[in-house]
Design a protein around this motif. Sequence first.
Motif: not given
Length: 254
Positions: A102-106, A33-42
């Motif tokens: 290279m990298g990313s935020t999250c 019953g969970l929602d997993l939401l991810i945003i990443a900026d490369g």
Amino acid sequence: MGLPVTITHRTDPGRERHENQDSIGHIRDERTGLDLLIIADGVGGGACGQVASRLAVQTIRQTFFALLEEVGETGERLRRAVLEANRMILQRARGDRSCKGMGSTCAVVVVIEDVAHLAHVGDSRVYLIRQNRIVRLTRDHTRVQRMLEGGLITEDEAANHPERNWLDRALGLREDLRVEVREEPLPLEPEDLLVVCTDGLTGLVRDDEIFRILRQMPTKEATDVLIATANARGGPDNISIAIARIGTAPPAIR
């Protein structure tokens, strides 16, 4: 029985970038019953920023669910999943010289029952909109944020500082990454909005504007208006936003 959750998300390359280095991931697990939401900026030249952000989203999603049986505490699962994404990005960069550095935020949100768990690295943000307030739930991991907290510059100076995008912390920069995980889960209420976004939005649209637009119209339309606003102001970066609406009540008209 938890509060119902509706997710809306959109990403846009902006006006000046040829490629979109942002990535968004959302999965609803019916079993838990969970929602997993991810945003990443490369971060990285050519297509490498896109590689890093996609790898971040994929690894966090896969690792988080792989740890469901092994790790009972949601915040610890988030921390381990983000650390694994850091390891995978470093490994990929070592194997491909063209993507060195290279990298990313999250920024990651897990909504389960009536609480939200948060983790982030970098300057992608999470906000809570509740009633008549917008509250930033994350702290930017940037040089300018440190200067601001140290009293060296003002809020207005920070918004226009030439080093405002200089990251102190990101996936893929170093092995000993410190993931910022919210210590206690955030209790949620009906009509709450959780807003997850990259600096392509927050660098051009103020917090009070995000609040006003999201309170004036349905979530899908508000997402489009926020991206259009950032693009109208130049759109120099990729723009990504994801919104979790808690409960089923329509937005208030202000």
